[in-house]
Design an enzyme around this catalytic site. Structure first.
Site, PDB file in Angstrom:
ATOM      1  CG  ASP A 153      -6.606  -4.307   1.916  1.00 14.54           C
ATOM      2  OD1 ASP A 153      -6.867  -4.360   0.813  1.00 14.54           O
ATOM      3  OD2 ASP A 153      -6.081  -3.566   2.718  1.00 14.54           O
TER       4      ASP A 153
ATOM      5  CG  ASP B 210      -1.830  -1.104   1.391  1.00 14.48           C
ATOM      6  OD1 ASP B 210      -2.189  -1.487  -0.112  1.00 14.48           O
ATOM      7  OD2 ASP B 210      -2.410  -1.244   2.211  1.00 14.48           O
TER       8      ASP B 210
END
Length: 1203
Positions: free
Chosen positions: A789, A465
């Site tokens: 996620d 990320d």
């Protein structure tokens, strides 16, 4: 209703006296929490009046929470219990000793030793040796012969030592894993309001009456009742088995249960039940009671169905009915199925475990064959020599003597197997991983699954990320576009028209989570603290920079007065809030990604604060002249807009209608600086052969700029930066299905994936892992922080969750938690992972050298001299050196930066490289040459009596003592050689930094001196002279010199060398293999992974045992997770009703038809989510729309990720 187990309720008089001070008892609250939906609402209304009345009875404020008075908190713990589930009672030391005694090899050795012990006292009648042949000592050595029992006694003593060491090791390991679990527990905190302040409180400290702040991604730590909520949806599948998310509202279903996940929205609840009195705790208690009953029945040998126990539980109290969805099948058949189901589908082993399993099985087979051959040759040699060549008759009185001989042969064979089979491997793995995990905590890596540590050493790709991992996650507005003017710096309040300033302030303060706050700096002169969503904190900071007070705005419009909130999710990609205007009508504030917001706007504010049309041409110009320049500087661009509804109230479910025709207020550019240490960390990854990819929800220009600053992209690179839409267009066919061939053309060049959804991330990770292009299959690590996620984190070889910004859902799906959310910690994890791999290889290099030499010496000695030059007790000592001590010494080497200067090993690279094979064979040649020279010529070289073909009970000889001493010292110095496995010359490099290694080598040497000089008959040793000691030491040091000779030989020139320990693409163990033993699998996990090292594997069933060791070690840490607090209880797979379904979904490839159906379901879900009821719980009631949702663990399921 009765309590399922008597100790659950506080029964002392103090608790009873305190109970009267509250307006409701523990039992009242427990009964209330058993109810659901309309029943609960009716009960609350009839008996309490409202949730506020419950708060009043519990002496808590819905807004301020508890006061935090220690006496009051202790009183609540006495009356309502602590938020803690008692851990399962650990096994006592004596139980662990009894377990260690169950090992088949030890039992064989014990029996053989006892027979040898008994028969050693037997003497054939007549007192003449010739009756039974030359098998006992000479008459003049009768005194020595009387001590023939010592070898048997010594073996028994060795077994006892091994058992106690095993039990102690088992006890210490369990203690260590409990410590790791308690550390994980301490890391788990929850947002609680006390004294009007929002604080992060350890889950175990929550009490009944606390006001908890609930937000998306949370795992609820206790039961409670909703006080206020915004679009709150809960995944209750862990308790009820229902996969659809349950919408929680004050008027329809306000009951929140522990162990359930918040999938969307936010709210506040009053805690009504904790620990063993919560719904999860009650289930745990019932299941625990059943387990105890089952254990007792097993002990008594009764074969009764478990359904009887469950029926008893149901008749005990109604709470048992709550767990029916967990046990939908009944009777004996259901229990069998549940046991199998609890083991789950095929479990994929880690890369290292797969390689070790294959290697250990091969070595085990070879060792078994050698040991059997040794015993057969010894017996044949004896029989042929005595009954064929010397033509002796088998006399009845000599039978015990012959049996004693056969027992001796058998003991030699077993000891050959003891040395041959690499039972030290599990210990080496355990020690190396446990050592690494402990050290990794200091490097901000909290390892949840042990095998993730070594898997990181093989990582070839990291999908990271951006926000918080590569950047500092400290948002600051640095540019703004307001009223047609692009401000490169924050404008002064006087520069803006009053109505525009009011709109900016109100839209930001009201349309953001009220949990997001700016707090004063902890240190004088420091930066203000940002609490909550960091993007919203950046916007609130913008309000502060405009000299406005956001708290005053929120005080005027408290959260309870908000008419409706549309929380952020991955479908909307925006957040909106509806309020009532004082003059009548409604106003909608909305914020989100700038491009998305501008498409919804048809008007904009001008310089004077007036509303003017905003045409497509104007939007394109704004994107080109404002948004793209901001993004190219690495700024996140957020659009802020509003819309008024003055006439008839609209249909709030029709979001497409509401969020069109908005008025654009402003576009702001938010800076999130790159962490200063990240570029260097990414350079290290590149040097180490690891590809770093950035996956973000940001604009592609912002993402590209940040990737360039980080070093992921460099000018002139031919790499791809794609948006999610373009990525999907390139990899999907006309039917919308992902094609691996198309994906294989994209991912090798892809470095940045922008505007991506969690589904895109999962698709990318799955595609890279499943790809077969290139020599090595990829090993992928992924970072994640959002609820969504989860699928990507589970699919990845190693999933990293953010410890600070990550949700509980993401943490539960992860393998490692980054406690500082920093990318550099991932690089440290790579280093530790490679170090584990190297530690195992070092141990293998050392152990296989000992294996080869010891087995050949024992085998050859048996064939030629009818005896093994190394006695049984000596072999056990050698085994202890090379297993216990060597694994301790070589598995605790600290990592160095040199580990990051070579490429990853990959999935298929063998454990034993050609260089290691050169070292193993080279040192084996030296040792065998020395040992055979000493065995067959040592007596002449040292001018001493020969120890070859000694009678059965003869005293120890100096000859064989020198052989044993030299052999051990060669292993000791070869242990130093084994510190280097890549052909390095300096084997002493960094040795002084490893205190454990130095201590083990010196300690072993000291023990060897004691064994030789003091050990005497039990160790078949006798005293040596100083000259003999010097020669032994000189030969041992020769190992170091010989090592230099070996390292000077180029490996490439030795074409005949082969590699060993290859790993296959996917090592799997089927359910059939798992079911080979009927012992409870969960109980075996800890025992196998930690005990097998010292007491030896089952040498008869070597292949099966070794496979099971490494399979069960994969989950060893799960056994240690004795649930300390309720927060982690429902994460245990055996209590997740949908575990098998979700695991199979993630682990098996979808068929095209199934994938197509899943995507259709997903599109339906997305479409209907948009139109579903989102009315705030405090607002007017609206019709609820049924949602068609995919399974919560499905990779296609869309939840929310912060803007």
């Amino acid at each position: 209703m009765t309590n399922p187990s008597g100790h659950n309720l506080p029964a002392n008089s103090v608790a009873e006296s305190y109970e009267g001070e509250f307006g409701c008892t523990l039992m009242d609250l427990r009964k209330l929490m058993e109810l659901r939906a309309a029943d609960a609402v009716t009960q609350i209304s009839a008996h309490y009046g409202s949730v506020q009345e419950i708060c009043a009875r519990l002496k808590t404020s819905p807004v301020e929470g508890l006061s935090g008075n220690p006496a009051d908190l202790e009183k609540r713990r006495l009356v309502f219990g602590k938020n803690m589930i008692p851990p399962k009672k650990p096994k006592t030391f004596l139980e662990l000793v009894w377990e260690a005694l169950q090992d088949v090899t030890l039992i064989i050795l014990e029996i053989a030793a006892i027979i040898s012990l008994v028969l050693s006292f037997y003497r054939p009648p007549g007192g003449e040796n010739e009756i039974c042949g030359h098998i006992v000592s000479n008459p003049e050595e009768d005194e020595e012969g009387e001590t023939g029992w010592i070898e048997g006694a010594a073996i028994l003593a060795s077994v006892i030592i091994v058992v106690f060491v095993t039990a102690f090791n088992d006890w210490s390991k369990e203690k260590q894993f409990r410590g790791l679990q308690s550390r994980i527990e301490l890391e788990q905190k929850f947002s609680i309001i006390r004294n009007g302040q929002l604080i992060q409180l350890p889950v175990a400290e929550i009490v009944v009456g606390d006001i908890a702040q609930v937000k998306y991604g949370d795992l609820l730590p206790a039961d409670g009742i909703l006080i206020q909520g915004n679009d709150l949806k809960i995944d209750e599948s862990s308790l009820t088995g229902e996969s659809d998310h349950v919408k929680k509202t004050l008027d329809k279903d306000p009951m929140l249960l522990s162990g359930t996940h918040v999938m969307e929205g936010s709210g506040r609840m009053v805690v009504t039940a904790v620990g063993i009195n919560s719904q999860t705790g009650i289930i745990f208690t019932l299941l625990g009671a059943n387990e105890e009953e089952d254990d007792e029945k097993k002990k008594k040998g009764k074969k009764q169905g478990v359904s009887e126990n469950r029926n008893k539980a149901k008749t005990q109290d109604g709470v048992a009915l709550e767990i029916q969805p967990l046990n939908s099948q009944e009777g004996l058949d259901s229990e069998e199925k549940e046991k199998k189901a609890s083991k789950g589908p095929k479990k994929e082993k880690s890369v290292l475990q797969g390689k070790l399993t294959r290697l250990a099985v091969q070595i085990g087979k070879a060792g078994l064959i050698m040991s059997i051959l040794t015993v057969l040759i010894l017996i044949l040699y004896f029989v042929v020599d005595n009954f064929v060549i010397q033509r002796r008759a088998w006399l009845p009185e000599c039978t015990p003597v012959y049996i004693q001989y056969f027992v001796k042969f058998f003991i030699i064979g077993v000891t050959v197997l003891v040395v041959a089979v690499p039972e030290g491997l599990p210990l080496a793995v355990t020690i190396s991983l446990a050592y690494s995990v402990k050290k990794m905590m200091k490097d901000n890596n909290l390892v949840r699954h042990l095998d993730a540590c070594e898997t990181m050493g093989n990582a070839t790709a990291i999908c990271s990320d951006k926000t918080g991992t590569l950047t500092m996650n400290r948002m600051t507005v640095v540019q703004a576009y307001i009223g047609g003017t692009h401000y490169r710096q924050i404008p002064k309040p006087d520069d803006l028209p009053p109505n525009v300033l009011d709109l900016i302030v109100n839209s930001i303060c009201i349309n953001s989570a009220y949990t997001s706050k700016i707090l004063p700096p902890e240190k004088e002169g420091g930066l203000p603290r940002q609490v909550g969503n960091k993007t919203e904190c950046g916007l609130l900071g913008f309000v502060t920079d405009l000299k406005q007070d956001y708290q005053a705005v929120r005080s005027e419009m408290p959260e309870e007065k908000l008419f409706k909130v549309y929380t952020f999710n991955s479908v909307r990609k925006s957040m909106s809030t509806v309020i009532r205007k004082p003059e009548g009508g409604f106003r909608v504030f909305s914020k989100g990604a700038s491009e998305i917001m501008l498409r919804k706007c048809d008007r904009i504010l001008n310089k004077e604060g007036g509303i003017v049309p905003f045409k497509t041409k104007d939007r394109d110009n704004m994107v080109r002249n404002v948004i793209e320049p901001m993004a190219s500087e690495g700024l996140r661009t957020i659009g802020i807009a509003y819309r008024d509804f003055d006439g008839e109230e609209p249909s709030w479910e029709n979001e497409n209608e509401i969020f069109t025709g908005l008025v654009c207020i402003a576009v702001v550019g938010i800076e999130d600086p790159v962490r200063p240490e990240v570029p260097d960390a990414i350079n290290k990854c590149k040097r180490a052969g690891i590809t770093v990819r950035m996956v973000t929800g940001d604009n592609v220009n912002t993402a590209r700029a940040i990737a360039t600053k980080c070093g992921i992209l460099t000018p002139g690179d031919d790499f791809l930066c794609l948006e999610g839409k373009e990525f999907n267009r390139l990899i999907r066919n006309e039917k919308g299905e992902v094609e691996q061939e198309k994906l294989d053309k994209v991912w090798p060049r892809l470095r940045v994936l922008a505007r991506s959804s969690p589904t895109d991330k999962h698709t990318l990770v799955k595609g890279i892992i499943d790809s077969n292009i290139g020599e090595q299959r990829q090993v992928v690590a992924v970072t994640g922080d959002g609820t969504n996620d989860g699928p990507a984190l589970k699919k990845a070889d190693v999933g990293f969750a953010m410890g600070i910004a990550g949700t509980d859902v993401a943490k539960e799906a992860s393998d490692i938690i980054l406690t500082d959310d920093n990318f550099t910690s991932i690089v440290k994890a790579v280093m530790w992972g490679r170090n584990v791999y190297d530690s195992i290889s070092k141990f293998l290099q050392f152990q296989l050298t000992v294996n080869v030499v010891a087995v050949i010496v024992a085998f050859s000695g048996a064939c030629i001299t009818q005896d093994s030059p190394l006695k049984a007790v000596q072999m056990l000592w050698v085994n202890l050196i090379m297993d216990t001590f060597a694994s301790l010494a070589l598995a605790t080497e600290p990592p160095t930066d040199s580990l990051l200067r070579r490429r990853p090993y990959g999935r298929n690279k063998p454990l034993i490289s050609r260089t290691m094979m050169k070292n193993i064979l080279g040192h084996a040649v030296y040792q065998l040459g020395i040992v055979f020279l000493l065995v067959f010529a040592g007596d002449k070289l040292f001018d001493i009596d020969s120890g070859r073909k000694a009678p059965l009970n003869s005293p120890p000889s100096q000859h064989y003592t020198i052989v044993f001493n030299t052999f051990v010292l060669m292993q000791l110095f070869n242990e130093i050689n084994s510190r280097k496995i890549h052909g390095e010359k300096n084997v002493f490099a960094g040795v002084y930094r490893n205190i454990i290694f130095c201590s083990v080598v010196l300690g072993t040497f000291f023990c060897q001196i004691l064994i030789v000089e003091v050990g005497g008959k039990p160790f078949s040793c006798t005293n040596l002279t100083m000259e003999q000691w010097m020669w032994c030491l000189f030969i041992g040091i020769g190992e170091l010199l010989w090592g230099q000779v070996i390292s000077a030989i180029p490996t490439k020139s030795l074409k005949f060398l082969k590699e060993a320990g290859h790993g296959s693409d996917k090592e799997e163990i089927s359910k059939d293999a798992e079911g080979l033993e009927e012992i409870d699998h969960a109980e075996m996990e800890l025992r196998r992974g930690q005990i097998l090292w010292v007491r030896g594997l089952n040498r008869i069933q070597t292949q099966i045992r070794v496979v099971k060791v490494f399979h069960s070690f994969r989950d060893v840490i799960h056994k240690s997770k004795n649930q300390v607090s309720i927060h982690s209880f429902m994460t245990q797979p055996e209590y997740a009703a949908d575990d098998e379904m979700s695991q199979s979904f993630l682990n098996q490839e979808e068929s095209p038809s199934l994938a197509s159906k899943s995507r259709i379901t997903k599109r339906l879900s997305d479409a209907e989510t948009v139109s579903q009821n989102n009315t705030n719980n405090n607002a007017v009631d609206c019709h609820q729309v049924q949602i068609v949702a995919s399974h919560p663990n499905s990779p296609l399921q869309s939840q929310e990720t912060p803007v």
